[in-house]
Scaffold this motif. Structure first.
Motif, short mmCIF file in Angstrom:
data_model
loop_
_atom_site.label_atom_id
_atom_site.label_comp_id
_atom_site.label_asym_id
_atom_site.label_seq_id
_atom_site.Cartn_x
_atom_site.Cartn_y
_atom_site.Cartn_z
N PHE B 119 -8.15 54.26 80.96
CA PHE B 119 -7.75 52.98 80.36
C PHE B 119 -8.90 52.35 79.57
O PHE B 119 -8.69 51.82 78.47
N ILE B 120 -10.13 52.42 80.10
CA ILE B 120 -11.24 51.81 79.34
C ILE B 120 -11.84 52.79 78.34
O ILE B 120 -12.31 52.38 77.28
N LEU B 121 -11.80 54.10 78.65
CA LEU B 121 -12.39 55.06 77.70
C LEU B 121 -11.59 55.11 76.39
O LEU B 121 -12.15 55.30 75.32
N ILE B 122 -10.26 54.89 76.52
CA ILE B 122 -9.43 54.86 75.31
C ILE B 122 -9.93 53.80 74.33
O ILE B 122 -9.94 54.00 73.12
N THR B 123 -10.40 52.69 74.89
CA THR B 123 -10.86 51.62 73.99
C THR B 123 -12.13 52.02 73.24
O THR B 123 -12.48 51.38 72.26
N MET B 124 -12.82 53.05 73.73
CA MET B 124 -13.98 53.52 72.98
C MET B 124 -13.55 54.39 71.80
O MET B 124 -14.23 54.45 70.79
N LEU B 125 -12.43 55.09 71.98
CA LEU B 125 -11.96 56.00 70.94
C LEU B 125 -11.18 55.27 69.85
O LEU B 125 -11.36 55.50 68.67
N PHE B 126 -10.27 54.41 70.27
CA PHE B 126 -9.40 53.73 69.32
C PHE B 126 -9.86 52.28 69.16
O PHE B 126 -10.02 51.56 70.14
N TYR B 127 -10.05 51.90 67.92
CA TYR B 127 -10.56 50.57 67.64
C TYR B 127 -9.55 49.86 66.76
O TYR B 127 -9.16 50.35 65.71
N GLY B 128 -9.07 48.71 67.24
CA GLY B 128 -8.05 47.99 66.50
C GLY B 128 -8.51 47.54 65.13
O GLY B 128 -7.73 47.44 64.20
N GLY B 129 -9.78 47.26 65.02
CA GLY B 129 -10.31 46.80 63.74
C GLY B 129 -10.71 45.34 63.77
O GLY B 129 -10.27 44.56 64.62
N LEU B 130 -11.54 44.99 62.82
CA LEU B 130 -12.09 43.64 62.75
C LEU B 130 -11.00 42.58 62.62
O LEU B 130 -11.00 41.57 63.33
N ILE B 131 -10.06 42.82 61.72
CA ILE B 131 -9.06 41.79 61.41
C ILE B 131 -8.12 41.56 62.60
O ILE B 131 -7.92 40.41 63.02
N PRO B 132 -7.53 42.63 63.20
CA PRO B 132 -6.69 42.38 64.38
C PRO B 132 -7.44 41.66 65.51
O PRO B 132 -6.88 40.79 66.17
N GLU B 133 -8.71 41.98 65.68
CA GLU B 133 -9.48 41.28 66.71
C GLU B 133 -9.64 39.81 66.37
O GLU B 133 -9.53 38.93 67.23
N TYR B 134 -9.90 39.57 65.10
CA TYR B 134 -10.05 38.19 64.64
C TYR B 134 -8.74 37.42 64.88
O TYR B 134 -8.76 36.28 65.35
N LEU B 135 -7.60 38.08 64.59
CA LEU B 135 -6.31 37.39 64.75
C LEU B 135 -6.04 37.06 66.21
O LEU B 135 -5.46 36.01 66.51
N VAL B 136 -6.47 37.93 67.13
CA VAL B 136 -6.29 37.64 68.55
C VAL B 136 -7.06 36.38 68.94
O VAL B 136 -6.53 35.48 69.58
N VAL B 137 -8.31 36.33 68.51
CA VAL B 137 -9.13 35.15 68.83
C VAL B 137 -8.51 33.89 68.22
O VAL B 137 -8.45 32.84 68.85
N GLN B 138 -7.98 34.06 67.02
CA GLN B 138 -7.33 32.93 66.36
C GLN B 138 -6.09 32.47 67.13
O GLN B 138 -5.92 31.29 67.41
N GLN B 139 -5.25 33.47 67.52
CA GLN B 139 -4.03 33.14 68.26
C GLN B 139 -4.32 32.42 69.57
O GLN B 139 -3.55 31.59 70.02
N LEU B 140 -5.45 32.79 70.19
CA LEU B 140 -5.79 32.18 71.48
C LEU B 140 -6.37 30.78 71.29
O LEU B 140 -6.72 30.11 72.27
N GLY B 141 -6.50 30.36 70.05
CA GLY B 141 -7.05 29.03 69.78
C GLY B 141 -8.53 28.92 70.07
O GLY B 141 -9.06 27.85 70.31
N MET B 142 -9.22 30.07 70.04
CA MET B 142 -10.65 30.04 70.35
C MET B 142 -11.53 29.82 69.12
O MET B 142 -12.73 29.60 69.27
N LEU B 143 -10.95 29.91 67.92
CA LEU B 143 -11.75 29.77 66.72
C LEU B 143 -12.50 28.45 66.75
O LEU B 143 -11.96 27.41 67.11
N ASP B 144 -13.76 28.52 66.34
CA ASP B 144 -14.60 27.34 66.28
C ASP B 144 -14.78 26.64 67.63
O ASP B 144 -14.93 25.43 67.68
#
Lengths: 317, 299
Positions: B119-144
């Protein structure tokens, strides 16, 4: 025969279930503790993986990831129809291959050299000073580069002028960007990367050294026939990992070293993704470019791992 | 000192070779040390001496003007304070999450541990990318908000593997069984037995996470807008890299002096920002080495 096979399968299933039940009973508190870290991985690693589907959509904030309309390969086509694409791919590949060619062998050389000299103040000082730059932040490293290479007051140009050479605006020349990036990286990480090889060398059986000595092997022969074979598995693993990261290389540092004059060689796929996605808010297009980058990475990793397994017998999986 | 029988006389070739190695290592040490010495020397020299290029190795016209300028800069002070808070908060969260995830994975009869590893090793191989990660942080209302710095990078797979290897090799299964016999719950065992026995690995993890957080700027750059929240590295970037050297409307002599001082301050700023890391460096060096070795043990 078949029956007994079925039976053993059945037994295995039952024991599995039994083991699971016992484990849950015994460790239930640990399973509860793990909920938080598992959630972390789901939210910050797996959700973005799924979120990458917006590369095939026209993402807009109002409709969100799920509702935004599908557009197929549109963003990929736009990217590859743009002449910039090939420059970006070329820049990314050149920079990473150059970096690999320098920063991969240097730590091995350093470790082999350190392994030859006796323990003492000299050895310990070399180790202490060569590790140190690893702990300096990217921002500070880049600032140091800019300060020292500055055409007006930088120390390098001052020294060059002192011996009668003309001042050079190093960072303003696209042709020098790769050298600056790669060699400053070598400066920063060589010492630290050598640690893992030193550890492997420390594990070499002392009897092998004795045997080599008795056979009259020179130091160089000893390195070649004892040391290098001993650290080969480590070398292979590190090589695989480095190639797997080939396209994901030092992007934060590249971005800081960029200026309008050196963009011709310093614009790589990831800095482009950042500019298109975060600055221009063209989320879908940037995700498509990023996805292309990650997939190349993954393919490289798989290829290198297969080659390593065939050639040396060990790989990551 | 080895006995005479054990030593076989080194050939002259070997002596030449060894000399070459000493020369190589000495050169390497000089190349690595020079920039560091130069920066420190420049930072304690006078503004004129630095700008005119008189400083090339040792300080010229000793002065602390650069440091005074740094400590009079309220942005730097604020960034320094923010970075300390971020580093402490982030390290606590990261170490906590890493330990509660890695410990169960080190237990022999823990059902599903290979599943969780994959489960954790998969996250080393597959990377969602900068933008999807940014959108998650945005959706969670964590920006700024400070959360954007504290949470999204809170766990690293490498650190989990290191911690798991440590627990696996140094907390024997017999100890767990004995404690269970005494009716000790898993959480109490983790808190009262495992943690005190795991001080070295906690130190390794804390140092790795702390140095990472202290040195990082990128997440702050994409997630934070409000200057009051900026960590030191982002302030450094503004001052050292982005800022142009243009002066305000003062007379030329005054402007030149300001510029020299601004130039000098950059050297002092580099030194000041590296002080916390320099202080922990002697410990960090030892523990980082330990950490790397633990991580490289194939689990």
């Amino acid at each position: 025969m078949d029956q007994s096979l079925d039976q053993s399968k059945e037994i295995k299933k039952v024991t599995q279930r039994h083991l699971a039940k016992r484990s849950f009973q015994r460790h239930w508190q640990l399973y509860i503790l793990m909920i938080l870290p598992v959630l972390y991985f789901i939210i910050f690693k797996y959700v973005p993986m799924l979120g990458a589907v917006i590369a095939f959509k026209d993402y807009n904030v109002v409709q969100g990831i799920i509702e935004s309309p599908w557009v197929g390969w549109k963003h990929f086509e736009n990217f590859f129809n743009n002449p910039v694409a090939w420059d970006l791919i070329k820049n990314t590949l050149f920079l990473s291959l150059y970096q690999l060619a320098v920063t991969f062998p240097l730590p091995i050389l350093l470790a082999l050299a350190l392994n030859e000299i006796r323990d003492g103040i000299f050895k310990r000082s070399v180790q202490m000073f060569t590790y140190a730059p690893y702990f300096i932040s990217t921002v500070v490293i880049v600032s140091m580069i800019i300060l020292m290479l500055s055409p007006r007051s930088g120390i390098i140009n001052t020294l060059m002028e002192a011996v009668g050479l003309d001042a050079v605006n190093f960072l303003g020349q696209a042709s020098m960007f790769r050298d600056i990036f790669v060699w400053s990286d070598a400066w920063q990480i060589t010492g630290y990367s050598a640690i893992i090889y030193l550890a492997a060398l420390a594990g070499v059986d002392k009897q092998q050294y004795e045997a080599a000595k008795i056979d009259g092997a020179s130091r160089l022969q000893k390195i070649w026939n004892v040391d290098i074979p001993a650290i080969m598995p480590t070398i292979v693993i590190i090589l695989i990992l480095s190639v797997g990261n080939l396209m994901a290389i030092g992007f934060e540092k590249v971005y800081l070293l960029q200026n309008p004059l050196n963009l011709g060689t310093s614009e790589i796929l990831q800095t482009y993704v950042y500019k298109m996605g975060i600055i221009n808010a063209d989320f879908s297009f940037a995700t498509a470019v990023g996805l292309f980058n990650s997939i190349i990475n993954l393919i490289l990793l798989i290829i290198v791992n297969e080659i390593a397994k065939k050639v040396s017998g060990n790989g990551l999986w | 000192m080895s006995s005479k029988q054990g030593t076989i006389k080194e050939s002259s070739n070997d002596r030449v070779f060894l000399t070459l190695i000493y020369i190589f290592l000495s050169l390497l040490m000089i190349v690595i040390l020079y920039p560091l010495v130069y920066i420190v020397s420049a930072s304690i020299s006078s503004p004129e001496a630095v700008t005119s290029g008189q400083v090339w190795l040792w300080p010229v016209d000793f002065s602390l003007e650069g440091y005074i300028e740094v400590f009079n800069n309220s942005d730097v002070i604020r960034g320094f304070r923010n970075s300390i808070l971020y580093t402490i908060g982030y390290t606590l969260i990261a170490v906590f999450l890493t330990v509660i995830f890695a410990y169960p994975l080190s237990r022999k009869n823990f059902y599903g541990k290979s599943f969780f590893m994959i489960f954790i090793l998969i996250t080393m191989l597959f990377y969602g990318g900068l933008i999807p990660e940014y959108l998650v942080v945005q959706q969670l209302g964590m920006l700024d908000t400070p959360w954007a710095i504290l949470i999204p990078k809170a766990m690293a797979v490498w650190q989990i593997i290191i911690a798991r290897t440590f627990f696996y090799t140094s907390i024997p299964e017999e100890l767990v069984e004995a404690s269970e016999m005494d009716g000790c719950s898993s959480i109490r065992f983790l808190w009262h037995v495992v943690l005190p026995l795991s001080k070295p690995i906690i130190a390794v993890l804390a140092l790795m996470y702390a140095v990472f957080q202290w040195n990082s700027y990128f997440d702050a750059m994409i997630f934070l807008r409000t200057e009051e929240l900026f960590p030191l590295q982002l302030e450094l970037r503004e001052i050292l890299i982005t800022q142009s050297e243009s002066g305000a409307n003062q007379d030329i002599a005054e402007q030149q002096k300001r510029q020299q001082l601004a130039n000098l301050m950059q050297y002092s700023l580099i030194v000041v920002s590296s002080i916390p890391v320099l202080i922990i460096y002697p410990f960090a060096q030892k523990y980082f080495v330990k950490g790397m070795l633990l991580g490289s043990v194939k689990g």
